[in-house]
Design an enzyme around this catalytic site. Structure first.
Site, PDB file in Angstrom:
ATOM      1  N   HIS A 468       0.601  -1.168   0.169  1.00 23.71           N
ATOM      2  CA  HIS A 468      -0.019  -0.005   0.045  1.00 23.71           C
ATOM      3  C   HIS A 468       0.787   1.141   0.099  1.00 23.71           C
ATOM      4  O   HIS A 468       0.677   2.166  -0.751  1.00 23.71           O
ATOM      5  CB  HIS A 468      -0.941   0.047   1.204  1.00 23.71           C
ATOM      6  CG  HIS A 468      -1.771   1.262   1.251  1.00 23.71           C
ATOM      7  ND1 HIS A 468      -2.834   1.253   0.889  1.00 23.71           N
ATOM      8  CD2 HIS A 468      -1.574   2.544   1.868  1.00 23.71           C
ATOM      9  CE1 HIS A 468      -3.661   2.714   1.165  1.00 23.71           C
ATOM     10  NE2 HIS A 468      -2.710   3.348   1.709  1.00 23.71           N
ATOM     11  N   GLU A 469       1.806   1.502   0.924  1.00 17.64           N
ATOM     12  CA  GLU A 469       2.533   2.515   0.939  1.00 17.64           C
ATOM     13  C   GLU A 469       3.566   2.827  -0.202  1.00 17.64           C
ATOM     14  O   GLU A 469       3.720   3.851  -0.573  1.00 17.64           O
ATOM     15  CB  GLU A 469       3.401   2.515   2.359  1.00 17.64           C
ATOM     16  CG  GLU A 469       2.429   2.542   3.641  1.00 17.64           C
ATOM     17  CD  GLU A 469       1.816   3.883   3.707  1.00 17.64           C
ATOM     18  OE1 GLU A 469       1.950   4.827   3.135  1.00 17.64           O
ATOM     19  OE2 GLU A 469       0.645   3.690   4.366  1.00 17.64           O
TER      20      GLU A 469
END
Length: 683
Positions: A468-469
């Site tokens: 995600h990041e």
């Protein structure tokens, strides 16, 4: 101070900040010089005798404040990633001064007059699309900052902004202190039953670090439902852990509840001053949602099926729990523990047995980086000679498909007492053709650091967070705009999570998963049938995850839909929470919101006030995009190039929904999200 690493552009690769030279003493002088220089630059623009043009007004504003932007990017990343008392003191001093500085620019009547003049003549200026959009965005920003208010109103606005800046800083510092103070100290190893030997060793090492030798310390993450609750076998210990988590920021455990209520009142007053009914209306007017009605329509559509799913899950959990503890009532500290039991028994998935397949280095190189290579053609090389802001920070150079340098990626993966909870991406150098700069971005996570000499084995949630990041990082790395105003993730809040959520799809894509999910001892890939069982087990908890999230989003919404009169009345924060969740229909027994008010950093010390809905709003775009990636019409590499060119590279340089339509061929549809989360069932 005449010598300061922030006063000049860095000569390191990609202008990486000179962390080897930067000390705490450099921050405040750099802020002060940066603000002074920018105000002088703005004064020249505002008082110029020449008629306003795009070049001498808008582009000139983009060029202003380089020292201030340089120090601010580094400092506020350090505030979140590696703070200490001296950093905290500087933040407390500088935050209201920065708010006043911004007001001095946005409330300058001569400057706004020039911008307004250009805006009224925009159709005849011959601007290209990015320039035209920049002019529109500058004009809107100044109007929303109060440029059209009278002198008395502007004076009050300055007071509100300064007080809010101070309060947000205080909330963030209180939250870190309260989270550290809530660390659960255990006296006997028996209380850690259910944890792996490595986790027990890490807890002992953590206690040693915290000055509690001979004991075990379980630090909290900045969420209500602590992940470790799924493992702790001792119900009393689980209850203590949950109590410690939920009580942060209230009463004897901090005063963030009262501080949050005060911030809500200030925001409501500011919104009214600017002509809006409440802070939520003010916020969404500049987002892709546009109206509070649009947000409420979506959330109201999701709540009933999500609650129904959660209640079905609760029934299954209660049945399993009663087989072992007949008289026990399902409580919040039980939910994750018994969910893991069901996953292990019904789906033959043991979360701890999965960890050996998810070693950090392998997930990073053979998962996250490998996926980016397969989809976008980029490659990576670690640069150990380049320093980050902390010894644990790692620096990687990123190369484009043609071998040219694209930028730098910094990874700061482990939890430490000086780092706030959660995970996030920051930009240390923003890409822009105006300054000839390429991007330097950083990802922060809070993975529990293993004992010295042992590998970091991740949970499936850790893997998801890593992907995600890095989606945010790609948004920054692929930026290809002229003006820094639009660089990378400088997009509406309810759009910014979209690229990061899309990037999560690669974690479970069969060819990517097979490349990184290999047993740390044997090197064997995760069996295909285990992958299938993992997917089934994950679907089991969808009701819990959706309700937990919606409860937080609706709590945020309830706070920021308050009118000035309501917000200024005395408020019992915990009673307000209970009523807000009940009214919204998400007061589900044993599922607390993902964040309670006392530690809801997203909305009280971050930028998500009246915007926590954005995760699910962005997930509509995400689910639709994943469906597009997987439709088989064109090769993934070809689609990756299209997604990068039409959306990721554009930053905020056009309307985000136009960027979406450019690669998707139409606007977003909600049905893929409903299917993903099991919210389209007839029953």
């Amino acid at each position: 101070m005449t010598s300061n690493p922030f006063f000049e552009r860095s000569t390191l690769p990609y202008e990486l900040p000179r962390f080897a030279e930067i000390t705490v003493e450099h921050y405040l002088p750099a802020f002060e010089r940066g603000m002074t220089e920018q105000l002088a630059e703005v004064a020249v623009i505002a008082t110029a005798e020449e008629a306003p043009t795009f070049a001498n007004t808008i582009a000139a504003l983009e060029r202003s404040g380089t020292v201030l932007k340089r120090v601010a990017k580094v400092f506020f990343n350090v505030v979140s990633s590696d703070s200490n008392e001296r950093i905290d003191a500087i933040e407390a001093e500088i935050s209201p001064r920065l708010a006043a500085h911004d007001d001095a620019i946005h409330l300058d009547p001569a400057l706004f007059d020039r911008i307004d003049t250009l805006y009224q003549r925009r159709a005849e200026l011959g601007l290209n699309p990015e320039e035209s959009w920049l002019l529109e965005r500058y004009h809107l920003r100044f109007v929303r900052a109060g440029a059209r208010l009278n002198a008395a109103q502007q004076a009050r606005l300055r007071e509100l902004n300064a007080e809010l800046a101070t309060a947000a800083t205080e909330f963030g510092q209180n939250n870190l202190a309260a989270t550290n103070a809530a660390t659960l100290i255990l006296d006997t190893e028996q209380e850690l039953a259910g944890l792996t030997p490595a986790e027990v060793s890490a807890a002992a090492e953590n206690a040693e670090t915290l000055g509690q030798p001979g004991k075990w310390a379980l630090s909290l993450q900045n969420v209500s439902n602590q992940p470790i609750l799924s493992e702790l076998a001792d119900r009393a210990v689980r209850e203590r852990m949950m109590d410690a988590s939920l009580s942060r920021g209230f009463g004897a455990n901090g005063d963030n509840g009262a501080l949050a209520a005060r911030m809500v009142a200030l925001r409501a007053e500011r919104a009214a001053l600017l002509g809006y009914s409440d802070h939520a209306a003010y916020t969404v007017a500049d987002q892709t949602a546009k109206t509070t009605a649009a947000v409420e329509e979506m959330l109201s559509r999701l709540v009933p099926p999500a609650v129904a799913n959660a209640e079905r899950e609760a029934g299954e959990l209660t049945a399993v729990m009663h087989a072992a503890e007949p008289d026990a009532e399902l409580r919040s500290w039980d939910w994750q523990f018994w969910s893991e039991k069901i996953r292990a028994e019904q789906f033959s998935v043991d979360a701890e047995a999965l960890r050996p397949y998810f070693e950090l280095e392998r997930v990073l190189w053979d998962g996250v980086f490998h996926a980016a290579t397969q989809v976008y053609g980029i490659t990576f090389a670690e640069r150990p000679e380049l320093r980050g802001y902390h010894p644990e920070v790692r620096v990687f150079e990123v190369f484009d498909a043609d071998g040219s340098g694209l930028g730098l990626f910094l990874g700061d993966f482990f939890k430490r007492p000086s780092k706030r909870g959660g995970a996030w991406m920051n930009s240390l150098v923003s890409q822009s053709a105006l300054f000839g700069q390429r991007p330097v971005v950083v990802n922060n996570l809070n993975i529990v650091k293993p004992p010295a000499g042992e590998p970091a084995l991740l949970t499936w949630d850790n893997v998801r967070t890593l992907f995600h990041e890095f989606g945010h990082a790609l948004h920054g790395l692929f930026s290809n705009v002229t003006y820094p105003f639009f660089s990378g993730t400088a997009v509406p809040r309810d759009f910014v999570e979209f690229p990061s959520q899309v990037n999560e799809m690669w974690m479970s894509r069969p060819e990517i998963l097979a490349n990184y999910a290999r047993h740390i001892d044997t090197g064997e890939p995760m069996p295909a049938e285990l992958v299938e069982r993992m997917a089934a087990a994950e679907r089991f908890g969808e009701g819990f995850r959706t309700v937990e999230y919606l409860a937080a989003a609706l709590l945020d919404w309830a706070w920021h839909r308050r009118s000035t009169a309501d917000a200024q009345a005395d408020t019992d924060v915990e009673s307000f929470e209970e009523e807000a969740l009940r009214t919204a229909g998400v007061a589900v027994n044993a599922i607390p919101p993902r964040y309670r008010t006392g530690y809801f950093a997203h909305i009280f010390s971050g930028g998500y006030a009246a915007g926590y809905y954005s995760y699910i709003w962005s997930e509509v775009l995400d689910a639709d995009t994943v469906q597009w990636f997987e439709d088989g019409v064109a090769p993934i590499r070809e689609k990756g190039e299209l997604f990068r060119r039409e959306l990721l590279s554009r930053g905020g340089s056009l309307d985000p929904l136009d960027a979406f339509a450019a690669f998707r061929g139409r606007g977003p549809e909600i049905e893929p999200l409903l299917t993903r989360r099991g919210l389209n069932r007839a029953e």
